[in-house]
Design an enzyme around this catalytic site. Structure first.
Site, PDB file in Angstrom:
ATOM      1  CD  GLU A 177      -2.590  -0.909   2.192  1.00 46.59           C
ATOM      2  OE1 GLU A 177      -4.378  -1.243   2.404  1.00 46.59           O
ATOM      3  OE2 GLU A 177      -2.861  -0.700   3.430  1.00 46.59           O
ATOM      4  CD  GLU A 371      -3.901  -5.916   2.305  1.00 48.92           C
ATOM      5  OE1 GLU A 371      -4.840  -5.507   3.320  1.00 48.92           O
ATOM      6  OE2 GLU A 371      -2.669  -6.039   2.646  1.00 48.92           O
TER       7      GLU A 371
HETATM    8  C1  BGP Z   1      -3.962  -2.510   4.972  1.00 48.96           C
HETATM    9  C2  BGP Z   1      -2.964  -3.204   5.441  1.00 48.96           C
HETATM   10  C3  BGP Z   1      -3.570  -4.480   6.616  1.00 48.96           C
HETATM   11  C4  BGP Z   1      -4.309  -5.003   6.474  1.00 48.96           C
HETATM   12  C5  BGP Z   1      -5.426  -4.046   6.432  1.00 48.96           C
HETATM   13  C6  BGP Z   1      -7.257  -4.127   7.299  1.00 48.96           C
HETATM   14  O1  BGP Z   1      -4.283  -1.327   5.169  1.00 48.96           O
HETATM   15  O2  BGP Z   1      -2.436  -3.719   4.499  1.00 48.96           O
HETATM   16  O3  BGP Z   1      -1.910  -4.253   7.345  1.00 48.96           O
HETATM   17  O4  BGP Z   1      -4.111  -4.920   8.276  1.00 48.96           O
HETATM   18  O5  BGP Z   1      -5.044  -2.749   5.554  1.00 48.96           O
HETATM   19  O6  BGP Z   1      -7.096  -3.004   8.137  1.00 48.96           O
HETATM   20  P1  BGP Z   1      -6.853  -2.893  10.044  1.00 48.96           P
HETATM   21  O7  BGP Z   1      -6.050  -3.899  10.069  1.00 48.96           O
HETATM   22  O8  BGP Z   1      -6.865  -2.235   9.935  1.00 48.96           O
HETATM   23  O9  BGP Z   1      -8.614  -4.039   8.983  1.00 48.96           O
END
Ligand code: BGP
Length: 474
Positions: A177, A371
């Site tokens: 990201e 993701e």
């Molecule tokens: C993205 C990241 C992850 C992850 C995911 C979910 O931004 O790459 O590291 O954690 O989002 O977000 P969160 O953990 O805040 O729910």
């Protein structure tokens, strides 16, 4: 789905490994992100926390202790039939300070084992080289990515990884990201700001360094591993205009461009015209070295990977824009057509298809969804079982939309890795309660629990999905 489609799951080192002091690992920016109310300010870089204190709890230090559960965890991924597992390598495990020329041999042990376990089960490793982490010494001594020296330190890290794992790992992502640098600059890139400095100037300078580093890493990867595939990674999710008022449509386009900027450079090899004009207008001067433009031009990525949790909504009217909900970091207006998760992230499966098409139209390169998933509270029943029908529902609808993008729109897609396939620490909140996994981990927000792993209902469901190559979604 296409033959050889890479179904699997994804995690990041600081959110699952733990063992933050073991084997000589150095401290990193991600280790000083506290749970609780101060987290946001620290992630943004507006509250400086350069070491841990006694008052706060730091969830990354133990996380879910994958460091000591690696065999068990990969075995569970294999049981689900994973074809691919995405994880990141903690920079400071190999280079505790970040500026050493040689890595710590002990640091490889965990990754040697993790990669070999994956290969033993026929799981293709997908490595994120940098998932937000920067060794703290590079933050305090050099100012992190604002300093050009970081390019060399990062490349040394890359060279070490390619030499060690080049024969075993084909898929690599240079930065997770990358656009997070603009939204949460300390978490995303280790940036802290002086009160009187021009924040945007620092951010775009740091972005330039990351972009050059990414291009040089791509070059090095292609030289050292001719069959490797190198990708960029975007926190994606298209912005919708709040209304058909052209001003709203324009506002949505501008918000999208703010994120596309990074991928435009990594995939098309140059600063887009709109970005050059914006930098000029805002009086931001990005210092470039001779040859930088050529480096960017000649070393573009092989594929575009991204995270997708929800679409976003924006308006040109400041009054309308006032009422916001949370989203994956970038806040959004509340879309009345969509439901939202318990954390306010709006659920929009068709938005995935829209985002995939937007990215494919723009870049014409294979995509990889690295993701996607639902962060939710899971409550075990009397027998300790978790019936996460809400998660199955979320994933089912998103997989359908993804299939439509591939089969009806012709988008080329390499794979799909579900975020947090095993419960882990939430990046935005530091909570354990916000769970994404097919595998439950017994641990709570305060750090208590046995760390025992157990299968949720979604475990067997996803196993079926993979076994049928996406045909059986019931
Ligand atoms: C993205 C990241 C992850 C992850 C995911 C979910 O931004 O790459 O590291 O954690 O989002 O977000 P969160 O953990 O805040 O729910």
């Amino acid at each position: 789905m296409p033959e050889k489609f890479l179904w699997g799951g994804a995690t990041a080192a600081n959110q699952c490994e733990g063992g933050f002091h073991e084997g000589g690992r150095g401290i990193a920016n991600v280790d000083v992100l506290p749970a609780g109310k101060d987290r946001r300010a620290v992630m943004e870089g507006s509250m400086s926390m350069l070491s841990c204190d006694e008052e706060h709890y730091y969830p990354s230090h133990e996380a879910i202790d994958m460091f000591h559960h690696v065999k068990e965890d990969v075995q569970l991924f294999a049981e689900m039939g994973f074809k691919c597992y995405r994880f990141s390598i903690a920079w400071s495990r190999l280079f505790p300070q970040g500026d050493e020329s040689e890595p710590v041999e002990e640091g490889f042990r965990f990754y040697d084992e993790l990669i070999d376990e994956c290969l033993k089960y026929g799981i293709e490793p997908l490595v994120t080289i940098c998932h937000f982490d920067v060794p703290m010494h590079l933050v305090t001594k050099y100012g992190s990515w604002r300093n050009r020296k970081l390019v060399d330190f990062y490349l040394n890290f890359c060279k070490t990884l390619f030499a060690r794992y080049g024969k075993k790992v084909k898929y690599w992502l240079t930065f997770n990201e990358i656009n997070m640098l603009m939204h949460l600059p300390f978490m995303g890139a280790g940036l802290v700001f002086d009160p009187d400095e021009n924040k945007k100037q620092v951010q775009y300078q740091a972005a330039h360094h990351e972009l050059v580093a990414s291009a040089l890493a791509t070059k090095l990867a292609h030289e050292m591993m001719p069959n490797a595939m190198i990708g960029c990674m975007l926190a994606a999710g298209s912005f919708y205009p709040y209304s058909c008022n052209p001003n709203d449509v324009w506002a949505a386009m501008e918000r999208d461009r703010g994120n596309y900027f990074f991928i435009d450079v990594q995939s098309r090899g140059e600063y887009p015209a709109y970005a050059k004009k914006m930098l000029e207008r805002e009086n931001i001067h990005v210092a470039m070295e001779e040859g930088d433009e050529q480096i960017l031009k000649e070393n573009t990525v092989d594929f575009i990977s991204f995270s997708y949790y929800s679409s976003r909504l924006t308006s040109a009217d400041p009054e309308v824009n006032r009422v916001r909900t949370t989203g994956n970091v970038m806040s959004s207006l509340r879309n009345p057509h969509l439901e939202a998760s318990e954390w306010g992230w709006q659920i929009d499966p068709l938005g995935l298809r829209i985002t995939m098409n937007a990215l494919y139209d723009r870049y014409q390169k294979p995509l990889f969804i690295v993701e996607n998933g639902l962060g939710a509270v899971d409550t075990p029943d009397e027998e300790g079982k978790i019936h996460d029908t809400y998660r199955i529902q979320y994933l089912r609808e998103h997989i359908k939309a993804m299939k439509d993008a591939v089969n009806l729109d012709g988008v080329e897609l390499l794979g799909y890795t579900v975020w947090g396939c095993i419960d882990l620490v939430s990046a935005s909140t530091g909570e354990m309660k916000k769970r994404y996994g097919f595998i439950y981990v017994d641990k709570d927000n305060e750090g208590s629990g046995t760390l025992k792993r157990s299968k949720k209902d979604s475990f067997d469901w996803y196993k079926k999905v993979i076994a049928s190559n996406g045909e059986d979604l019931e």
